[in-house]
Design a protein around this motif. Structure first.
Motif: not given
Length: 261
Positions: A11-17
């Motif tokens: 899994a890969r989760t990106f943190q965005t604004k």
């Protein structure tokens, strides 16, 4: 034999604004030695993110995976030594010759100057561009440049070759030539190939097995023949944004017809 590629819950989760974005939501897959795996899905399905994790270019935020027995997190150097990677955009320097590009790649893998020069000659011969060694990379055609990209990825004789949409933008003849090259890598050298593509005909023609992803998850898996028999139109629907819809308003204006992807 253990699989050459194995992933569990990757899994890969990106943190965005705007908050977290789950690009890959837990992918399980195995790839056997000497297999060509087609990895398909619509835009934004998580294909390239998965590939970048498997090649250690992007750390996973969940799950585990190994390539050639090397863990992505605890042994990234082992993974990089075992695999070659061809990105969508390639990576050649247009200002230097094909020979210089290949020798430089060999030196980066700690070959001596003589070994790197010999490996460059060998790759150019095997991939049928020996007559281009002294040409600048920027003067190559799209198909020739793709062969050079693959040659660079094969410099260190990897067990696994990752190809991210390798034939995008190529003419039909160059695509067919590249298909033959990919088959030859599997048939003659036993190379395992992990291939992402938007082209259903390419996946059908090349792949021993397909894994189809959507919204970061595996939605179908099997041989091309089995998937077509079992799912038929549902696969077409999943991949509907990979087709071109061309609308014409008559012969006189056909050249100006809008194209929707």
């Amino acid at each position: 034999m253990p699989p050459v590629i194995s992933a569990a819950g990757l899994a890969r989760t990106f943190q965005t604004k705007r908050g977290p974005v789950e690009a890959v939501r837990g992918i399980d897959l195995t790839v056997r030695e000497g297999e060509i795996l087609g990895f398909l899905g619509p835009n934004g399905a998580g294909k390239t993110t998965t590939l970048r994790m498997l090649t250690t270019l992007l750390p996973p935020t969940g799950g585990t995976a190994t390539v050639a027995g090397c863990d992505l997190v605890t042994d990234p150097a082992g993974v990089r030594q075992a695999c070659g990677y061809v990105a969508q955009s390639g990576g050649v320097d247009p200002q230097i010759s094909v020979r210089e590009e290949l020798v430089t790649q060999g030196r980066l893998y700690r070959l001596t100057k003589d070994q790197a020069a010999a490996r460059a000659e060998e790759l150019a011969r095997d991939l049928a561009f020996a007559d281009l060694l002294d040409r600048k990379a920027g003067a190559l055609s799209g198909g020739q440049r793709r062969r050079l990209d693959i040659a660079m990825a094969l410099t260190h004789r990897p067990k696994v070759l990752f190809l991210d949409e390798p034939t995008t933008g190529l003419d039909p003849g160059s695509r067919a030539d590249l298909w033959d090259l990919i088959r030859g890598l599997r048939d003659e050298h036993g190379t395992t190939v992990f291939l992402t593509t938007h082209y259903l005909d390419e996946a059908d023609a090349l792949s021993d097995r397909l894994v189809i992803v959507d919204k970061g998850m595996v939605v179908a898996e099997g041989t091309p023949t089995a998937l077509k028999l079992q799912h038929g139109g549902s696969i077409d629907a999943t991949l509907q944004d990979t087709f071109l819809a061309i609308t014409g308003r008559g012969p006189a204006t056909a050249d100006a017809a809008p194209v929707a992807v």
